[in-house]
Design a protein around this motif. Structure first.
Motif, PDB file in Angstrom:
ATOM      1  N   SER A  39       0.829  -1.206   0.000  1.00 37.22           N
ATOM      2  CA  SER A  39       0.000   0.000   0.000  1.00 37.22           C
ATOM      3  C   SER A  39       0.862   1.255   0.000  1.00 37.22           C
ATOM      4  O   SER A  39       1.999   1.242   0.464  1.00 37.22           O
ATOM      5  N   PHE A  40       0.280   2.316  -0.538  1.00 38.98           N
ATOM      6  CA  PHE A  40       0.942   3.617  -0.490  1.00 38.98           C
ATOM      7  C   PHE A  40      -0.131   4.699  -0.435  1.00 38.98           C
ATOM      8  O   PHE A  40      -1.309   4.435  -0.637  1.00 38.98           O
ATOM      9  N   ILE A  41       0.305   5.899  -0.145  1.00 36.03           N
ATOM     10  CA  ILE A  41      -0.593   7.046  -0.061  1.00 36.03           C
ATOM     11  C   ILE A  41      -0.144   8.060  -1.104  1.00 36.03           C
ATOM     12  O   ILE A  41       1.057   8.301  -1.273  1.00 36.03           O
ATOM     13  N   VAL A  42      -1.109   8.631  -1.798  1.00 29.24           N
ATOM     14  CA  VAL A  42      -0.823   9.626  -2.828  1.00 29.24           C
ATOM     15  C   VAL A  42      -1.738  10.825  -2.621  1.00 29.24           C
ATOM     16  O   VAL A  42      -2.903  10.668  -2.251  1.00 29.24           O
ATOM     17  N   ARG A  43      -1.187  12.020  -2.822  1.00 28.99           N
ATOM     18  CA  ARG A  43      -1.992  13.239  -2.717  1.00 28.99           C
ATOM     19  C   ARG A  43      -2.741  13.450  -4.028  1.00 28.99           C
ATOM     20  O   ARG A  43      -2.169  13.338  -5.104  1.00 28.99           O
ATOM     21  N   VAL A  44      -4.015  13.761  -3.928  1.00 25.97           N
ATOM     22  CA  VAL A  44      -4.866  13.998  -5.098  1.00 25.97           C
ATOM     23  C   VAL A  44      -4.727  15.456  -5.527  1.00 25.97           C
ATOM     24  O   VAL A  44      -4.724  16.359  -4.702  1.00 25.97           O
ATOM     25  N   SER A  45      -4.637  15.654  -6.821  1.00 26.15           N
ATOM     26  CA  SER A  45      -4.578  16.995  -7.384  1.00 26.15           C
ATOM     27  C   SER A  45      -5.652  17.095  -8.458  1.00 26.15           C
ATOM     28  O   SER A  45      -5.647  16.322  -9.416  1.00 26.15           O
ATOM     29  N   GLY A  46      -6.569  18.011  -8.292  1.00 28.78           N
ATOM     30  CA  GLY A  46      -7.623  18.201  -9.285  1.00 28.78           C
ATOM     31  C   GLY A  46      -8.995  17.847  -8.757  1.00 28.78           C
ATOM     32  O   GLY A  46      -9.161  17.408  -7.617  1.00 28.78           O
ATOM     33  N   THR A  47      -9.993  18.033  -9.612  1.00 24.96           N
ATOM     34  CA  THR A  47     -11.393  17.917  -9.185  1.00 24.96           C
ATOM     35  C   THR A  47     -12.195  16.892  -9.975  1.00 24.96           C
ATOM     36  O   THR A  47     -13.423  16.901  -9.923  1.00 24.96           O
ATOM     37  N   SER A  48     -11.543  15.983 -10.680  1.00 25.47           N
ATOM     38  CA  SER A  48     -12.286  15.047 -11.526  1.00 25.47           C
ATOM     39  C   SER A  48     -13.032  13.978 -10.741  1.00 25.47           C
ATOM     40  O   SER A  48     -13.866  13.275 -11.302  1.00 25.47           O
ATOM     41  N   MET A  49     -12.776  13.840  -9.432  1.00 21.21           N
ATOM     42  CA  MET A  49     -13.412  12.780  -8.642  1.00 21.21           C
ATOM     43  C   MET A  49     -14.268  13.321  -7.497  1.00 21.21           C
ATOM     44  O   MET A  49     -14.587  12.590  -6.558  1.00 21.21           O
ATOM     45  N   THR A  50     -14.688  14.567  -7.576  1.00 23.31           N
ATOM     46  CA  THR A  50     -15.426  15.170  -6.465  1.00 23.31           C
ATOM     47  C   THR A  50     -16.749  14.467  -6.165  1.00 23.31           C
ATOM     48  O   THR A  50     -17.148  14.371  -5.009  1.00 23.31           O
ATOM     49  N   ASN A  51     -17.434  13.953  -7.180  1.00 27.82           N
ATOM     50  CA  ASN A  51     -18.701  13.271  -6.921  1.00 27.82           C
ATOM     51  C   ASN A  51     -18.518  11.903  -6.278  1.00 27.82           C
ATOM     52  O   ASN A  51     -19.490  11.282  -5.857  1.00 27.82           O
ATOM     53  N   ILE A  61      -5.554   6.411  -0.175  1.00 26.52           N
ATOM     54  CA  ILE A  61      -4.856   5.205   0.274  1.00 26.52           C
ATOM     55  C   ILE A  61      -5.040   4.169  -0.826  1.00 26.52           C
ATOM     56  O   ILE A  61      -6.167   3.838  -1.193  1.00 26.52           O
ATOM     57  N   VAL A  62      -3.935   3.653  -1.353  1.00 22.41           N
ATOM     58  CA  VAL A  62      -3.953   2.777  -2.518  1.00 22.41           C
ATOM     59  C   VAL A  62      -3.342   1.426  -2.156  1.00 22.41           C
ATOM     60  O   VAL A  62      -2.273   1.369  -1.548  1.00 22.41           O
ATOM     61  N   ASP A  63      -4.046   0.358  -2.519  1.00 24.04           N
ATOM     62  CA  ASP A  63      -3.568  -0.999  -2.264  1.00 24.04           C
ATOM     63  C   ASP A  63      -3.224  -1.649  -3.601  1.00 24.04           C
ATOM     64  O   ASP A  63      -4.092  -1.866  -4.438  1.00 24.04           O
ATOM     65  N   ILE A 117      -2.377  -0.036 -14.265  1.00 23.74           N
ATOM     66  CA  ILE A 117      -3.158   0.239 -13.062  1.00 23.74           C
ATOM     67  C   ILE A 117      -2.206   0.048 -11.879  1.00 23.74           C
ATOM     68  O   ILE A 117      -1.704  -1.051 -11.654  1.00 23.74           O
ATOM     69  N   TRP A 118      -1.945   1.121 -11.160  1.00 25.71           N
ATOM     70  CA  TRP A 118      -0.999   1.079 -10.046  1.00 25.71           C
ATOM     71  C   TRP A 118      -1.616   0.461  -8.806  1.00 25.71           C
ATOM     72  O   TRP A 118      -0.925  -0.080  -7.971  1.00 25.71           O
ATOM     73  N   GLY A 119      -2.929   0.584  -8.642  1.00 22.88           N
ATOM     74  CA  GLY A 119      -3.575   0.026  -7.469  1.00 22.88           C
ATOM     75  C   GLY A 119      -5.000   0.516  -7.327  1.00 22.88           C
ATOM     76  O   GLY A 119      -5.460   1.387  -8.065  1.00 22.88           O
TER      77      GLY A 119
END
Length: 138
Positions: A39-51, A61-63, A117-119
């Motif tokens: 697992s790793f953690i990545v910071r989100v940048s942008g608004t494409s997933m707000t819904n 959090i990515v597995d 696909i990274w996770g």
């Protein structure tokens, strides 16, 4: 680091009498991240997933040990660029990276493209006040 976890659930409707005790500690490492080695953690940048409840500046959090399935939110590398999108199949059965914001187009994936696909995103942290800064070691 473990933090205390309350015995009672907090009601989002009519308030209940508060309890003055806790049931013990809660560790995100133990209870949220079930596969720490992958697992790793990545910071989100942008608004494409707000819904989908994922906002600019959130921590996802990515597995990597999970096999992506239709409907999962994933981190994908598309021609060397990372993106977070929902993995779906179109009517022809082709995979699509779907934005959860109507202002962004879907990304049709084709077998000749360089896509990895990274996770699978298993959760995200979204601060609820300006004082709740997210610190990440560089």
């Amino acid at each position: 680091m473990a933090v205390p976890i309350a015995l009672e659930a907090v009601h989002a409707g009519f308030p209940s009498v508060a309890q003055d005790y806790f049931s013990g500690d809660f560790s995100f490492d133990t209870n949220v991240i079930t596969h720490p080695d992958t697992s790793f953690i990545v910071r989100v940048s942008g608004t494409s997933m707000t819904n989908a409840g994922i906002f600019d500046g959130d921590l996802a959090i990515v597995d990597r040990s999970l096999t992506p399935q239709d409907g999962d939110i994933v981190i994908a590398a598309l021609d060397g660029e990372l993106t977070v999108k929902r993995l779906i199949s179109n009517t022809s059965g082709q995979p699509v990276l779907h934005a959860e914001n109507s202002q962004f187009p879907d990304i049709q994936l084709y077998f000749d493209e360089s896509v990895t696909i990274w996770g699978v995103v298993i959760g995200n942290y979204h601060p609820q006040c300006e004082r709740a800064t997210i610190r990440m070691n560089a």
